[in-house]
Design a protein around this motif. Structure first.
Motif, PDB file in Angstrom:
ATOM      1  N   ASN A  61       0.813  -1.213   0.000  1.00  0.00           N
ATOM      2  CA  ASN A  61       0.000   0.000   0.000  1.00  0.00           C
ATOM      3  C   ASN A  61       0.848   1.264   0.000  1.00  0.00           C
ATOM      4  O   ASN A  61       0.503   2.249  -0.653  1.00  0.00           O
ATOM      5  CB  ASN A  61      -0.929   0.005   1.215  1.00  0.00           C
ATOM      6  N   ALA A  62       1.953   1.263   0.723  1.00  0.00           N
ATOM      7  CA  ALA A  62       2.784   2.462   0.799  1.00  0.00           C
ATOM      8  C   ALA A  62       3.307   2.856  -0.571  1.00  0.00           C
ATOM      9  O   ALA A  62       3.402   4.046  -0.896  1.00  0.00           O
ATOM     10  CB  ALA A  62       3.927   2.245   1.775  1.00  0.00           C
ATOM     11  N   ALA A  63       3.654   1.865  -1.394  1.00  0.00           N
ATOM     12  CA  ALA A  63       4.167   2.157  -2.724  1.00  0.00           C
ATOM     13  C   ALA A  63       3.083   2.675  -3.653  1.00  0.00           C
ATOM     14  O   ALA A  63       3.377   3.328  -4.658  1.00  0.00           O
ATOM     15  CB  ALA A  63       4.810   0.907  -3.321  1.00  0.00           C
ATOM     16  N   ALA A  64       1.835   2.419  -3.333  1.00  0.00           N
ATOM     17  CA  ALA A  64       0.720   2.775  -4.207  1.00  0.00           C
ATOM     18  C   ALA A  64       0.102   4.125  -3.886  1.00  0.00           C
ATOM     19  O   ALA A  64      -0.727   4.614  -4.642  1.00  0.00           O
ATOM     20  CB  ALA A  64      -0.355   1.691  -4.131  1.00  0.00           C
ATOM     21  N   ILE A  65       0.476   4.717  -2.744  1.00  0.00           N
ATOM     22  CA  ILE A  65      -0.175   5.935  -2.275  1.00  0.00           C
ATOM     23  C   ILE A  65       0.800   7.101  -2.333  1.00  0.00           C
ATOM     24  O   ILE A  65       1.880   7.040  -1.720  1.00  0.00           O
ATOM     25  CB  ILE A  65      -0.696   5.747  -0.833  1.00  0.00           C
ATOM     26  N   PRO A  66       0.467   8.166  -3.039  1.00  0.00           N
ATOM     27  CA  PRO A  66       1.345   9.341  -3.060  1.00  0.00           C
ATOM     28  C   PRO A  66       1.536   9.912  -1.652  1.00  0.00           C
ATOM     29  O   PRO A  66       0.588   9.983  -0.857  1.00  0.00           O
ATOM     30  CB  PRO A  66       0.584  10.330  -3.953  1.00  0.00           C
ATOM     31  N   ASP A  67       2.788  10.279  -1.316  1.00  0.00           N
ATOM     32  CA  ASP A  67       3.109  10.868  -0.010  1.00  0.00           C
ATOM     33  C   ASP A  67       2.695   9.960   1.150  1.00  0.00           C
ATOM     34  O   ASP A  67       2.285  10.433   2.221  1.00  0.00           O
ATOM     35  CB  ASP A  67       2.444  12.236   0.149  1.00  0.00           C
ATOM     36  N   ALA A  68       2.824   8.647   0.955  1.00  0.00           N
ATOM     37  CA  ALA A  68       2.401   7.704   2.004  1.00  0.00           C
ATOM     38  C   ALA A  68       3.127   7.950   3.319  1.00  0.00           C
ATOM     39  O   ALA A  68       2.535   7.813   4.397  1.00  0.00           O
ATOM     40  CB  ALA A  68       2.631   6.277   1.532  1.00  0.00           C
ATOM     41  N   ALA A  69       4.393   8.330   3.256  1.00  0.00           N
ATOM     42  CA  ALA A  69       5.172   8.508   4.484  1.00  0.00           C
ATOM     43  C   ALA A  69       4.664   9.656   5.343  1.00  0.00           C
ATOM     44  O   ALA A  69       4.964   9.721   6.548  1.00  0.00           O
ATOM     45  CB  ALA A  69       6.641   8.733   4.137  1.00  0.00           C
ATOM     46  N   ALA A  70       3.900  10.569   4.762  1.00  0.00           N
ATOM     47  CA  ALA A  70       3.412  11.718   5.524  1.00  0.00           C
ATOM     48  C   ALA A  70       2.209  11.374   6.402  1.00  0.00           C
ATOM     49  O   ALA A  70       1.897  12.125   7.338  1.00  0.00           O
ATOM     50  CB  ALA A  70       3.034  12.852   4.567  1.00  0.00           C
ATOM     51  N   PHE A  71       1.546  10.267   6.135  1.00  0.00           N
ATOM     52  CA  PHE A  71       0.325   9.949   6.871  1.00  0.00           C
ATOM     53  C   PHE A  71       0.583   9.601   8.333  1.00  0.00           C
ATOM     54  O   PHE A  71      -0.060  10.182   9.225  1.00  0.00           O
ATOM     55  CB  PHE A  71      -0.450   8.840   6.169  1.00  0.00           C
ATOM     56  N   PRO A  72       1.459   8.630   8.672  1.00  0.00           N
ATOM     57  CA  PRO A  72       1.614   8.252  10.083  1.00  0.00           C
ATOM     58  C   PRO A  72       2.016   9.396  11.012  1.00  0.00           C
ATOM     59  O   PRO A  72       1.436   9.506  12.109  1.00  0.00           O
ATOM     60  CB  PRO A  72       2.676   7.142  10.027  1.00  0.00           C
ATOM     61  N   PRO A  73       2.964  10.272  10.658  1.00  0.00           N
ATOM     62  CA  PRO A  73       3.259  11.381  11.574  1.00  0.00           C
ATOM     63  C   PRO A  73       2.065  12.307  11.797  1.00  0.00           C
ATOM     64  O   PRO A  73       1.835  12.786  12.923  1.00  0.00           O
ATOM     65  CB  PRO A  73       4.412  12.121  10.879  1.00  0.00           C
ATOM     66  N   ARG A  74       1.300  12.551  10.754  1.00  0.00           N
ATOM     67  CA  ARG A  74       0.116  13.395  10.915  1.00  0.00           C
ATOM     68  C   ARG A  74      -0.914  12.723  11.805  1.00  0.00           C
ATOM     69  O   ARG A  74      -1.517  13.355  12.690  1.00  0.00           O
ATOM     70  CB  ARG A  74      -0.478  13.722   9.541  1.00  0.00           C
ATOM     71  N   TRP A  75      -1.133  11.422  11.580  1.00  0.00           N
ATOM     72  CA  TRP A  75      -2.057  10.692  12.449  1.00  0.00           C
ATOM     73  C   TRP A  75      -1.612  10.758  13.905  1.00  0.00           C
ATOM     74  O   TRP A  75      -2.430  10.979  14.803  1.00  0.00           O
ATOM     75  CB  TRP A  75      -2.134   9.231  12.019  1.00  0.00           C
ATOM     76  N   ALA A  76      -0.316  10.542  14.162  1.00  0.00           N
ATOM     77  CA  ALA A  76       0.187  10.537  15.536  1.00  0.00           C
ATOM     78  C   ALA A  76      -0.031  11.889  16.202  1.00  0.00           C
ATOM     79  O   ALA A  76      -0.394  11.963  17.390  1.00  0.00           O
ATOM     80  CB  ALA A  76       1.661  10.160  15.550  1.00  0.00           C
ATOM     81  N   ALA A  77       0.190  12.980  15.459  1.00  0.00           N
ATOM     82  CA  ALA A  77      -0.007  14.307  16.025  1.00  0.00           C
ATOM     83  C   ALA A  77      -1.480  14.560  16.328  1.00  0.00           C
ATOM     84  O   ALA A  77      -1.831  15.099  17.397  1.00  0.00           O
ATOM     85  CB  ALA A  77       0.527  15.364  15.056  1.00  0.00           C
ATOM     86  N   GLU A  78      -2.354  14.187  15.415  1.00  0.00           N
ATOM     87  CA  GLU A  78      -3.787  14.377  15.643  1.00  0.00           C
ATOM     88  C   GLU A  78      -4.267  13.516  16.806  1.00  0.00           C
ATOM     89  O   GLU A  78      -5.120  13.941  17.603  1.00  0.00           O
ATOM     90  CB  GLU A  78      -4.560  14.055  14.370  1.00  0.00           C
ATOM     91  N   ALA A  79      -3.717  12.309  16.926  1.00  0.00           N
ATOM     92  CA  ALA A  79      -4.102  11.414  18.019  1.00  0.00           C
ATOM     93  C   ALA A  79      -3.662  11.978  19.366  1.00  0.00           C
ATOM     94  O   ALA A  79      -4.413  11.917  20.353  1.00  0.00           O
ATOM     95  CB  ALA A  79      -3.501  10.034  17.792  1.00  0.00           C
ATOM     96  N   ALA A  80      -2.440  12.529  19.439  1.00  0.00           N
ATOM     97  CA  ALA A  80      -1.945  13.090  20.696  1.00  0.00           C
ATOM     98  C   ALA A  80      -2.800  14.283  21.123  1.00  0.00           C
ATOM     99  O   ALA A  80      -3.133  14.437  22.317  1.00  0.00           O
ATOM    100  CB  ALA A  80      -0.485  13.500  20.536  1.00  0.00           C
ATOM    101  N   ALA A  81      -3.163  15.130  20.171  1.00  0.00           N
ATOM    102  CA  ALA A  81      -4.008  16.282  20.491  1.00  0.00           C
ATOM    103  C   ALA A  81      -5.388  15.823  20.972  1.00  0.00           C
ATOM    104  O   ALA A  81      -5.961  16.410  21.905  1.00  0.00           O
ATOM    105  CB  ALA A  81      -4.138  17.187  19.269  1.00  0.00           C
ATOM    106  N   PHE A  82      -5.898  14.781  20.365  1.00  0.00           N
ATOM    107  CA  PHE A  82      -7.205  14.249  20.769  1.00  0.00           C
ATOM    108  C   PHE A  82      -7.139  13.709  22.196  1.00  0.00           C
ATOM    109  O   PHE A  82      -8.036  13.986  23.010  1.00  0.00           O
ATOM    110  CB  PHE A  82      -7.618  13.144  19.797  1.00  0.00           C
TER     111      PHE A  82
END
Length: 282
Positions: A23-44
């Motif tokens: 999936n990571a190879a198939a999605i543009p900017d895949a590497a940007a998703f987990p850090p954004r998720w982690a930041a949103e999760a911490a704020a939540f």
């Protein structure tokens, strides 16, 4: 004219199992998703914790990863929603996904998110048992109906909780499971490079595949995937719903337009999304 994106149907050679499940190879900017998720999760977590509605790192076993977070709605909970994270049984933990509780919370449900031991230290059969142990513990904390959901490998684990061979005392309280981009037949993974970490063998792959197991009587399953996912995930999405329908379960399957494997799970944070409605609706 450029080449077609790798996630479009038919773009991945059926003879290349690694590409078919990458999936990571198939999605543009895949590497940007987990850090954004982690930041949103911490704020939540900080926001819900400040309101006294977050219970964090609750144990359900003796291991360091046998922990779960429980988020509470305003007022009495209508029941319990469980979200089981993905990562091919080898990555992530509960801390990356807290913000996805927002949709079910807005509908009045408590939401529990577990971590679990990962491969190669664990085997997938052992992870199935760990999720069952977690579910028993979380069910004791929140009364009422239980709705399960999971993404990718977590979709597999949510579906496993509906299988007749899983010993689960709270099974009678489960009103449905929603598998989001789930892997329901593990046998194709035997031919992938990731199996060096998963350590699946043919017998375990068969035993741990929901599509090759019988559902419990009365099981209700919804299978959901993004319309922009890799062809194998779209196939796996339809597979379980079709097989279990023939075995007497109540099943449904749908795709969400404009969503790939990472984008689809983000819809859980939206109380109005089709995915959230599939989980908490009647």
């Amino acid at each position: 004219m450029g080449s077609a994106p790798a996630w479009e149907a038919g773009a991945v050679p059926l003879g290349d199992p690694d590409l078919a499940y990458d999936n990571a190879a198939a999605i543009p900017d895949a590497a940007a998703f987990p850090p954004r998720w982690a930041a949103e999760a911490a704020a939540f977590r900080a926001r819900l914790g400040g309101a006294g509605r977050a219970r964090l790192d609750l144990p359900y076993g003796a291991g360091a990863r046998h922990r779960y977070d429980l988020f509470l709605p305003e007022g009495e909970a209508a029941g319990l929603v469980v979200f089981i994270h993905g990562g091919y049984w080898r990555a992530f933990d509960k801390s990356v996904w807290s913000h996805l509780a927002a949709g079910p919370l807005a509908a009045g449900h408590a939401v529990a998110l577990p971590s679990y031991p990962l491969c190669p230290d664990a085997r997938i059969a052992g992870i199935t048992a760990d999720i069952a142990a977690f579910l028993e513990r979380a069910a004791a904390e929140v009364p009422g109906p239980i709705r399960l959901c999971g993404h990718s490998a977590g979709g597999h684990l949510a579906a496993r909780m509906l299988c007749a061979d899983v010993d689960l005392g709270c099974a009678g309280r489960i009103v449905r499971a929603v598998s989001i981009s789930g892997v329901h037949d593990l046998r194709p993974l035997l031919a992938t490079r990731m199996n060096a970490v998963l350590r699946l063998h043919a017998d375990e792959a068969r035993r741990e595949s929901p599509a090759l197991r019988e559902p419990r009587p009365g099981a209700r399953l919804v299978a959901c995937a993004g319309a922009g996912e890799l062809p194998e995930f779209r196939r796996q999405n339809l597979l379980l719903a079709n097989v279990w329908h023939g075995l007497g379960a109540v099943t449904a399957a749908f795709e969400v337009a404009g969503r790939h494997h990472f984008g689809i799970v983000e819809d859980l944070a939206d109380p109005r999304s089709a995915l959230t409605r599939a989980i908490v609706g009647d």
